[in-house]
Design a protein around this motif. Sequence first.
Motif, PDB file in Angstrom:
ATOM      1  N   MET A 103       0.858  -1.134   0.117  1.00 43.88           N
ATOM      2  CA  MET A 103       0.024  -0.027   0.093  1.00 43.88           C
ATOM      3  C   MET A 103       1.014   1.306   0.239  1.00 43.88           C
ATOM      4  N   LYS A 104       2.378   1.006   0.069  1.00 41.04           N
ATOM      5  CA  LYS A 104       3.105   2.170   0.397  1.00 41.04           C
ATOM      6  C   LYS A 104       2.790   3.199   1.382  1.00 41.04           C
ATOM      7  N   ILE A 105       2.452   2.549   2.548  1.00 41.59           N
ATOM      8  CA  ILE A 105       2.422   3.323   3.815  1.00 41.59           C
ATOM      9  C   ILE A 105       3.235   2.762   4.705  1.00 41.59           C
ATOM     10  N   ASN A 106       4.439   2.649   4.359  1.00 46.80           N
ATOM     11  CA  ASN A 106       5.675   2.348   4.801  1.00 46.80           C
ATOM     12  C   ASN A 106       6.813   3.533   4.828  1.00 46.80           C
ATOM     13  N   TYR A 107       6.382   4.882   5.167  1.00 44.86           N
ATOM     14  CA  TYR A 107       6.950   5.893   4.934  1.00 44.86           C
ATOM     15  C   TYR A 107       8.605   6.111   5.247  1.00 44.86           C
ATOM     16  N   PHE A 108       8.671   5.226   6.392  1.00 44.88           N
ATOM     17  CA  PHE A 108       9.944   5.636   6.944  1.00 44.88           C
ATOM     18  C   PHE A 108      10.991   4.542   6.741  1.00 44.88           C
ATOM     19  N   ASP A 109      10.542   3.317   5.887  1.00 42.78           N
ATOM     20  CA  ASP A 109      11.402   2.561   5.223  1.00 42.78           C
ATOM     21  C   ASP A 109      11.695   2.833   3.534  1.00 42.78           C
ATOM     22  N   ASP A 110      11.070   3.774   3.232  1.00 37.19           N
ATOM     23  CA  ASP A 110      10.861   4.055   1.673  1.00 37.19           C
ATOM     24  C   ASP A 110      11.768   4.994   1.212  1.00 37.19           C
ATOM     25  N   VAL A 111      13.219   4.540   1.012  1.00 36.86           N
ATOM     26  CA  VAL A 111      14.373   5.464   0.531  1.00 36.86           C
ATOM     27  C   VAL A 111      13.888   6.227  -0.597  1.00 36.86           C
TER      28      VAL A 111
END
Length: 362
Positions: free
Chosen positions: A342-350
Amino acid sequence: MGKIILTGDRPTGRLHIGHYVGSLKGRVELQNSGEFEKVFIMIADAQALTDNADNPEKVRQNVLEVALDYLACGLDPKKSTIFVQSQIPQLCELTCYYMNLVTVSRLQRNPTVKSEIQQRNFEASIPVGFFAYPISQASDITAFKATTVPVGEDQEPMLEQTREIVRRFNMIYNTDTLVEPEILLPKNKACLRLPGTDGKAKMSKSLGNCIYLSDEPDVIKQKIMNMYTDPNHIKVSDPGQIEGNTVFTYLDAFCKDEDFTKYLPDYANLDELKAHYQRGGLGDVKVKKFLNAILQEELEPIRNRRKEYQKDIASVYKMLKDGCDVARETAAKTLHEVKDAMKINYFDDVELLNQQINKYKD
Ligand code: TRP
Protein backbone atom coordinates in the motif's frame (compact mmCIF):
# COMPACT_ATOMS: atom_id res chain seq x y z
CA MET A 1 4.34 -22.86 -1.50
CA GLY A 2 2.72 -25.33 0.84
CA LYS A 3 -0.93 -25.32 1.77
CA ILE A 4 -1.98 -23.49 4.94
CA ILE A 5 -5.11 -23.98 7.00
CA LEU A 6 -6.87 -21.37 9.08
CA THR A 7 -10.18 -21.92 10.78
CA GLY A 8 -11.87 -21.19 14.07
CA ASP A 9 -14.93 -20.88 16.24
CA ARG A 10 -16.67 -18.20 18.23
CA PRO A 11 -16.34 -18.95 21.94
CA THR A 12 -19.97 -18.57 22.96
CA GLY A 13 -20.44 -22.02 24.50
CA ARG A 14 -18.99 -25.48 24.75
CA LEU A 15 -18.66 -27.26 21.44
CA HIS A 16 -21.27 -29.85 20.45
CA ILE A 17 -21.45 -32.81 18.11
CA GLY A 18 -22.65 -30.49 15.31
CA HIS A 19 -19.31 -28.67 15.52
CA TYR A 20 -17.61 -32.05 15.74
CA VAL A 21 -18.94 -33.65 12.55
CA GLY A 22 -19.24 -30.31 10.74
CA SER A 23 -15.65 -29.32 11.21
CA LEU A 24 -13.62 -30.47 14.25
CA LYS A 25 -13.25 -34.10 13.29
CA GLY A 26 -12.12 -33.12 9.81
CA ARG A 27 -9.65 -30.61 11.19
CA VAL A 28 -7.95 -33.25 13.29
CA GLU A 29 -7.66 -35.48 10.22
CA LEU A 30 -6.24 -32.60 8.17
CA GLN A 31 -3.82 -31.75 10.96
CA ASN A 32 -2.57 -35.33 11.00
CA SER A 33 -2.55 -35.79 7.21
CA GLY A 34 0.83 -34.13 6.77
CA GLU A 35 -0.53 -32.36 3.69
CA PHE A 36 -0.40 -28.93 5.22
CA GLU A 37 2.61 -26.81 5.88
CA LYS A 38 0.88 -24.99 8.72
CA VAL A 39 -2.39 -25.27 10.60
CA PHE A 40 -3.84 -22.29 12.49
CA ILE A 41 -6.87 -22.75 14.72
CA MET A 42 -8.37 -19.55 16.09
CA ILE A 43 -10.69 -18.94 19.00
CA ALA A 44 -12.64 -16.01 17.57
CA ASP A 45 -13.34 -14.07 20.75
CA ALA A 46 -13.29 -10.67 19.03
CA GLN A 47 -15.91 -11.92 16.58
CA ALA A 48 -17.96 -13.36 19.46
CA LEU A 49 -17.95 -9.90 21.05
CA THR A 50 -19.55 -8.38 17.95
CA ASP A 51 -22.89 -9.79 19.05
CA ASN A 52 -22.17 -10.25 22.75
CA ALA A 53 -20.98 -6.76 23.66
CA ASP A 54 -23.23 -6.80 26.74
CA ASN A 55 -22.02 -10.21 27.85
CA PRO A 56 -18.22 -10.18 27.81
CA GLU A 57 -17.96 -12.63 30.68
CA LYS A 58 -19.63 -15.34 28.57
CA VAL A 59 -16.96 -14.93 25.91
CA ARG A 60 -14.17 -14.79 28.50
CA GLN A 61 -15.29 -18.06 30.10
CA ASN A 62 -15.77 -19.86 26.82
CA VAL A 63 -12.30 -19.17 25.45
CA LEU A 64 -11.07 -21.88 27.81
CA GLU A 65 -14.06 -24.18 27.18
CA VAL A 66 -13.39 -24.13 23.44
CA ALA A 67 -9.66 -24.66 23.98
CA LEU A 68 -10.44 -27.71 26.13
CA ASP A 69 -12.83 -29.06 23.51
CA TYR A 70 -10.16 -28.59 20.83
CA LEU A 71 -7.54 -30.48 22.80
CA ALA A 72 -10.07 -33.15 23.73
CA CYS A 73 -10.84 -33.78 20.05
CA GLY A 74 -7.19 -34.27 19.24
CA LEU A 75 -6.02 -30.89 18.01
CA ASP A 76 -2.39 -30.97 18.98
CA PRO A 77 -0.45 -27.80 19.79
CA LYS A 78 2.69 -29.49 18.48
CA LYS A 79 1.11 -29.71 15.04
CA SER A 80 -1.37 -26.83 15.05
CA THR A 81 -1.07 -23.27 16.28
CA ILE A 82 -4.07 -22.68 18.53
CA PHE A 83 -4.56 -18.99 19.38
CA VAL A 84 -6.98 -16.30 20.52
CA GLN A 85 -8.09 -13.71 17.99
CA SER A 86 -8.08 -10.63 20.25
CA GLN A 87 -4.42 -11.13 21.08
CA ILE A 88 -3.38 -10.48 17.49
CA PRO A 89 -3.75 -6.71 17.01
CA GLN A 90 -2.53 -6.97 13.41
CA LEU A 91 -5.92 -8.47 12.53
CA CYS A 92 -7.64 -5.19 13.49
CA GLU A 93 -5.20 -3.19 11.46
CA LEU A 94 -5.81 -5.32 8.37
CA THR A 95 -9.56 -5.00 8.89
CA CYS A 96 -9.22 -1.25 8.96
CA TYR A 97 -7.64 -1.21 5.47
CA TYR A 98 -9.92 -3.89 4.02
CA MET A 99 -12.97 -1.85 5.08
CA ASN A 100 -12.15 0.58 2.30
CA LEU A 101 -12.47 -2.18 -0.28
CA VAL A 102 -16.01 -3.28 0.63
CA THR A 103 -19.28 -1.44 0.16
CA VAL A 104 -22.12 -1.28 2.66
CA SER A 105 -24.51 -2.74 0.10
CA ARG A 106 -22.15 -5.69 -0.47
CA LEU A 107 -22.23 -6.46 3.25
CA GLN A 108 -26.01 -6.13 3.31
CA ARG A 109 -26.27 -8.91 0.75
CA ASN A 110 -24.40 -11.48 2.88
CA PRO A 111 -27.04 -14.19 3.51
CA THR A 112 -25.42 -15.54 6.68
CA VAL A 113 -25.21 -12.08 8.26
CA LYS A 114 -28.79 -11.40 7.13
CA SER A 115 -30.18 -14.44 8.91
CA GLU A 116 -28.04 -13.80 11.99
CA ILE A 117 -29.42 -10.25 12.18
CA GLN A 118 -32.93 -11.72 12.20
CA GLN A 119 -32.13 -14.38 14.79
CA ARG A 120 -30.66 -11.77 17.12
CA ASN A 121 -33.42 -9.18 16.61
CA PHE A 122 -30.81 -6.71 15.46
CA GLU A 123 -33.04 -5.31 12.68
CA ALA A 124 -33.55 -1.99 14.45
CA SER A 125 -29.99 -1.48 15.61
CA ILE A 126 -27.18 -3.51 14.14
CA PRO A 127 -23.83 -3.03 15.86
CA VAL A 128 -21.31 -1.78 13.30
CA GLY A 129 -18.79 -4.39 14.39
CA PHE A 130 -21.27 -7.17 13.83
CA PHE A 131 -22.31 -5.86 10.44
CA ALA A 132 -18.68 -5.72 9.37
CA TYR A 133 -17.50 -9.03 10.79
CA PRO A 134 -17.15 -10.65 7.35
CA ILE A 135 -14.38 -8.10 6.71
CA SER A 136 -12.66 -8.98 9.94
CA GLN A 137 -12.96 -12.63 9.00
CA ALA A 138 -11.16 -11.83 5.74
CA SER A 139 -8.33 -10.45 7.89
CA ASP A 140 -8.25 -13.64 9.98
CA ILE A 141 -7.87 -15.74 6.85
CA THR A 142 -5.49 -13.57 4.84
CA ALA A 143 -3.19 -12.66 7.75
CA PHE A 144 -2.05 -16.28 7.74
CA LYS A 145 -2.09 -16.61 3.94
CA ALA A 146 -4.49 -19.49 4.37
CA THR A 147 -5.14 -21.51 1.23
CA THR A 148 -7.72 -23.75 2.87
CA VAL A 149 -10.51 -22.92 5.29
CA PRO A 150 -12.37 -25.97 6.67
CA VAL A 151 -15.73 -24.70 7.93
CA GLY A 152 -19.45 -25.34 7.70
CA GLU A 153 -21.41 -24.29 4.62
CA ASP A 154 -22.84 -21.25 6.44
CA GLN A 155 -19.37 -19.75 6.12
CA GLU A 156 -19.38 -19.82 2.31
CA PRO A 157 -20.43 -16.13 2.05
CA MET A 158 -17.47 -15.15 4.28
CA LEU A 159 -15.08 -17.00 2.00
CA GLU A 160 -16.59 -15.35 -1.06
CA GLN A 161 -16.20 -11.96 0.62
CA THR A 162 -12.59 -12.79 1.47
CA ARG A 163 -11.80 -13.79 -2.10
CA GLU A 164 -13.29 -10.52 -3.36
CA ILE A 165 -11.16 -8.50 -0.94
CA VAL A 166 -8.04 -10.43 -1.94
CA ARG A 167 -8.66 -9.85 -5.64
CA ARG A 168 -9.43 -6.18 -5.15
CA PHE A 169 -6.42 -5.60 -2.92
CA ASN A 170 -4.01 -7.40 -5.21
CA MET A 171 -5.37 -5.54 -8.22
CA ILE A 172 -5.38 -2.02 -6.73
CA TYR A 173 -1.93 -2.37 -5.24
CA ASN A 174 -0.59 -4.42 -8.13
CA THR A 175 0.73 -7.15 -5.87
CA ASP A 176 0.35 -10.83 -5.10
CA THR A 177 0.70 -10.39 -1.36
CA LEU A 178 -2.71 -11.78 -0.45
CA VAL A 179 -3.76 -15.38 -1.11
CA GLU A 180 -7.24 -16.41 -2.30
CA PRO A 181 -8.53 -19.10 0.06
CA GLU A 182 -10.76 -22.07 -0.68
CA ILE A 183 -13.50 -23.43 1.53
CA LEU A 184 -13.28 -27.09 2.54
CA LEU A 185 -16.67 -28.61 3.35
CA PRO A 186 -17.29 -32.00 4.96
CA LYS A 187 -17.86 -34.68 2.31
CA ASN A 188 -20.73 -36.31 4.17
CA LYS A 189 -23.93 -34.33 3.46
CA ALA A 190 -25.46 -35.20 6.85
CA CYS A 191 -22.51 -33.44 8.49
CA LEU A 192 -23.07 -30.13 6.75
CA ARG A 193 -25.66 -28.98 9.21
CA LEU A 194 -26.53 -31.43 11.91
CA PRO A 195 -30.03 -30.72 13.24
CA GLY A 196 -30.75 -30.38 16.94
CA THR A 197 -32.09 -33.33 18.94
CA ASP A 198 -35.55 -31.74 18.59
CA GLY A 199 -35.33 -31.97 14.80
CA LYS A 200 -34.98 -28.19 14.42
CA ALA A 201 -32.69 -27.08 11.62
CA LYS A 202 -29.72 -26.16 13.75
CA MET A 203 -28.09 -27.35 16.91
CA SER A 204 -27.91 -24.29 19.12
CA LYS A 205 -27.36 -23.60 22.76
CA SER A 206 -30.31 -21.21 22.99
CA LEU A 207 -32.69 -23.88 21.66
CA GLY A 208 -31.43 -26.41 24.23
CA ASN A 209 -31.14 -29.09 21.55
CA CYS A 210 -27.41 -29.85 21.67
CA ILE A 211 -25.39 -32.89 22.60
CA TYR A 212 -22.14 -31.46 23.94
CA LEU A 213 -18.77 -33.14 23.49
CA SER A 214 -18.37 -32.93 27.26
CA ASP A 215 -21.79 -34.42 28.14
CA GLU A 216 -21.69 -37.37 30.55
CA PRO A 217 -22.84 -40.80 29.24
CA ASP A 218 -26.22 -40.73 31.02
CA VAL A 219 -26.95 -37.25 29.67
CA ILE A 220 -26.10 -38.35 26.12
CA LYS A 221 -28.32 -41.39 26.48
CA GLN A 222 -31.23 -39.36 27.79
CA LYS A 223 -30.93 -36.80 25.00
CA ILE A 224 -30.96 -39.61 22.42
CA MET A 225 -33.94 -41.34 24.00
CA ASN A 226 -35.88 -38.05 23.84
CA MET A 227 -34.90 -37.37 20.25
CA TYR A 228 -37.34 -36.34 17.57
CA THR A 229 -38.13 -39.14 15.10
CA ASP A 230 -41.13 -39.64 12.85
CA PRO A 231 -44.21 -38.35 14.73
CA ASN A 232 -46.46 -40.70 12.71
CA HIS A 233 -44.47 -43.80 13.59
CA ILE A 234 -46.62 -44.75 16.55
CA LYS A 235 -46.71 -48.54 16.63
CA VAL A 236 -43.63 -50.63 15.90
CA SER A 237 -45.47 -52.19 12.97
CA ASP A 238 -46.15 -48.79 11.36
CA PRO A 239 -44.04 -47.86 8.36
CA GLY A 240 -41.65 -45.09 9.35
CA GLN A 241 -40.14 -42.08 7.62
CA ILE A 242 -36.41 -41.57 7.27
CA GLU A 243 -36.52 -38.05 5.83
CA GLY A 244 -36.43 -35.46 8.58
CA ASN A 245 -36.01 -38.22 11.14
CA THR A 246 -33.25 -36.89 13.33
CA VAL A 247 -32.10 -40.28 14.60
CA PHE A 248 -31.42 -41.40 11.04
CA THR A 249 -29.74 -38.10 10.17
CA TYR A 250 -27.37 -38.66 13.10
CA LEU A 251 -26.74 -42.21 11.94
CA ASP A 252 -25.94 -40.84 8.47
CA ALA A 253 -23.39 -38.57 10.14
CA PHE A 254 -21.84 -41.03 12.60
CA CYS A 255 -22.44 -44.64 11.67
CA LYS A 256 -19.91 -46.92 9.95
CA ASP A 257 -20.51 -50.43 8.63
CA GLU A 258 -18.34 -51.87 11.44
CA ASP A 259 -20.84 -50.50 13.94
CA PHE A 260 -23.38 -53.02 12.67
CA THR A 261 -21.03 -55.94 13.23
CA LYS A 262 -20.40 -54.65 16.71
CA TYR A 263 -23.79 -53.47 17.90
CA LEU A 264 -26.51 -54.59 15.49
CA PRO A 265 -25.38 -57.70 13.59
CA ASP A 266 -28.88 -58.42 12.21
CA TYR A 267 -28.22 -55.73 9.61
CA ALA A 268 -25.25 -55.38 7.27
CA ASN A 269 -25.43 -51.64 6.88
CA LEU A 270 -27.46 -48.47 7.30
CA ASP A 271 -29.41 -49.01 4.08
CA GLU A 272 -30.80 -52.29 5.42
CA LEU A 273 -31.76 -50.68 8.70
CA LYS A 274 -33.47 -47.80 6.90
CA ALA A 275 -35.36 -50.19 4.63
CA HIS A 276 -36.70 -52.12 7.63
CA TYR A 277 -37.80 -48.90 9.34
CA GLN A 278 -39.59 -47.75 6.19
CA ARG A 279 -41.28 -51.14 5.79
CA GLY A 280 -42.51 -51.13 9.37
CA GLY A 281 -41.68 -53.50 12.19
CA LEU A 282 -38.66 -51.65 13.57
CA GLY A 283 -39.12 -49.66 16.77
CA ASP A 284 -37.57 -46.26 17.50
CA VAL A 285 -36.06 -47.46 20.76
CA LYS A 286 -33.97 -50.08 19.00
CA VAL A 287 -32.60 -47.51 16.55
CA LYS A 288 -31.95 -45.04 19.34
CA LYS A 289 -30.07 -47.64 21.35
CA PHE A 290 -27.89 -48.32 18.35
CA LEU A 291 -27.19 -44.60 17.90
CA ASN A 292 -26.44 -44.35 21.61
CA ALA A 293 -23.86 -47.15 21.39
CA ILE A 294 -22.13 -45.43 18.47
CA LEU A 295 -22.11 -41.98 20.03
CA GLN A 296 -20.93 -43.26 23.41
CA GLU A 297 -18.00 -44.99 21.72
CA GLU A 298 -17.07 -41.87 19.76
CA LEU A 299 -17.43 -39.41 22.63
CA GLU A 300 -15.89 -41.39 25.49
CA PRO A 301 -12.23 -40.82 24.54
CA ILE A 302 -12.95 -37.14 23.86
CA ARG A 303 -14.58 -36.67 27.27
CA ASN A 304 -11.75 -38.51 28.99
CA ARG A 305 -9.05 -36.49 27.28
CA ARG A 306 -10.89 -33.31 28.26
CA LYS A 307 -10.86 -34.41 31.90
CA GLU A 308 -7.10 -34.93 31.71
CA TYR A 309 -6.56 -31.41 30.36
CA GLN A 310 -8.96 -30.00 32.98
CA LYS A 311 -6.49 -31.12 35.64
CA ASP A 312 -3.92 -28.61 34.43
CA ILE A 313 -5.74 -25.45 33.35
CA ALA A 314 -2.62 -23.30 33.73
CA SER A 315 -0.86 -25.19 30.98
CA VAL A 316 -3.88 -24.88 28.70
CA TYR A 317 -3.64 -21.09 29.04
CA LYS A 318 0.13 -21.35 28.51
CA MET A 319 -0.47 -23.36 25.33
CA LEU A 320 -2.83 -20.61 24.09
CA LYS A 321 -0.36 -17.88 24.97
CA ASP A 322 2.43 -19.64 23.06
CA GLY A 323 0.06 -20.10 20.11
CA CYS A 324 -0.72 -16.37 20.18
CA ASP A 325 3.00 -15.54 20.02
CA VAL A 326 3.45 -17.68 16.92
CA ALA A 327 0.28 -16.34 15.28
CA ARG A 328 1.24 -12.73 16.04
CA GLU A 329 4.58 -13.16 14.35
CA THR A 330 2.97 -14.58 11.19
CA ALA A 331 0.29 -11.87 11.09
CA ALA A 332 2.89 -9.14 11.64
CA LYS A 333 4.83 -10.38 8.64
CA THR A 334 1.76 -10.25 6.42
CA LEU A 335 0.78 -6.82 7.73
CA HIS A 336 4.25 -5.58 6.91
CA GLU A 337 3.90 -6.84 3.33
CA VAL A 338 0.43 -5.29 3.10
CA LYS A 339 1.73 -1.91 4.20
CA ASP A 340 4.61 -2.19 1.77
CA ALA A 341 2.19 -2.95 -1.04
CA MET A 342 0.00 0.00 0.00
CA LYS A 343 3.09 2.17 0.21
CA ILE A 344 2.31 3.30 3.72
CA ASN A 345 5.76 2.33 4.89
CA TYR A 346 6.96 5.96 4.79
CA PHE A 347 10.00 5.50 6.98
CA ASP A 348 11.42 2.44 5.19
CA ASP A 349 10.93 3.94 1.75
CA VAL A 350 14.22 5.48 0.61
CA GLU A 351 12.82 6.15 -2.84
CA LEU A 352 10.02 8.23 -1.36
CA LEU A 353 12.45 10.22 0.74
CA ASN A 354 14.66 11.04 -2.24
CA GLN A 355 11.67 11.91 -4.38
CA GLN A 356 10.40 14.40 -1.79
CA ILE A 357 13.84 15.88 -1.24
CA ASN A 358 14.13 16.46 -4.99
CA LYS A 359 10.69 18.04 -5.10
CA TYR A 360 11.77 20.75 -2.64
CA LYS A 361 15.24 21.32 -4.01
CA ASP A 362 15.56 24.82 -5.42
N1 TRP B 1 -17.40 -17.21 11.74
C1 TRP B 1 -16.88 -18.40 12.31
C2 TRP B 1 -18.00 -19.05 13.14
O1 TRP B 1 -19.00 -18.43 13.38
C3 TRP B 1 -15.69 -18.18 13.20
C4 TRP B 1 -14.52 -17.56 12.48
C5 TRP B 1 -13.99 -16.31 12.69
C6 TRP B 1 -13.79 -18.14 11.41
N2 TRP B 1 -12.99 -16.08 11.86
C7 TRP B 1 -12.81 -17.17 11.06
C8 TRP B 1 -13.84 -19.36 10.74
C9 TRP B 1 -11.92 -17.40 10.03
C10 TRP B 1 -12.95 -19.58 9.69
C11 TRP B 1 -11.99 -18.60 9.33
O2 TRP B 1 -17.85 -20.16 13.59
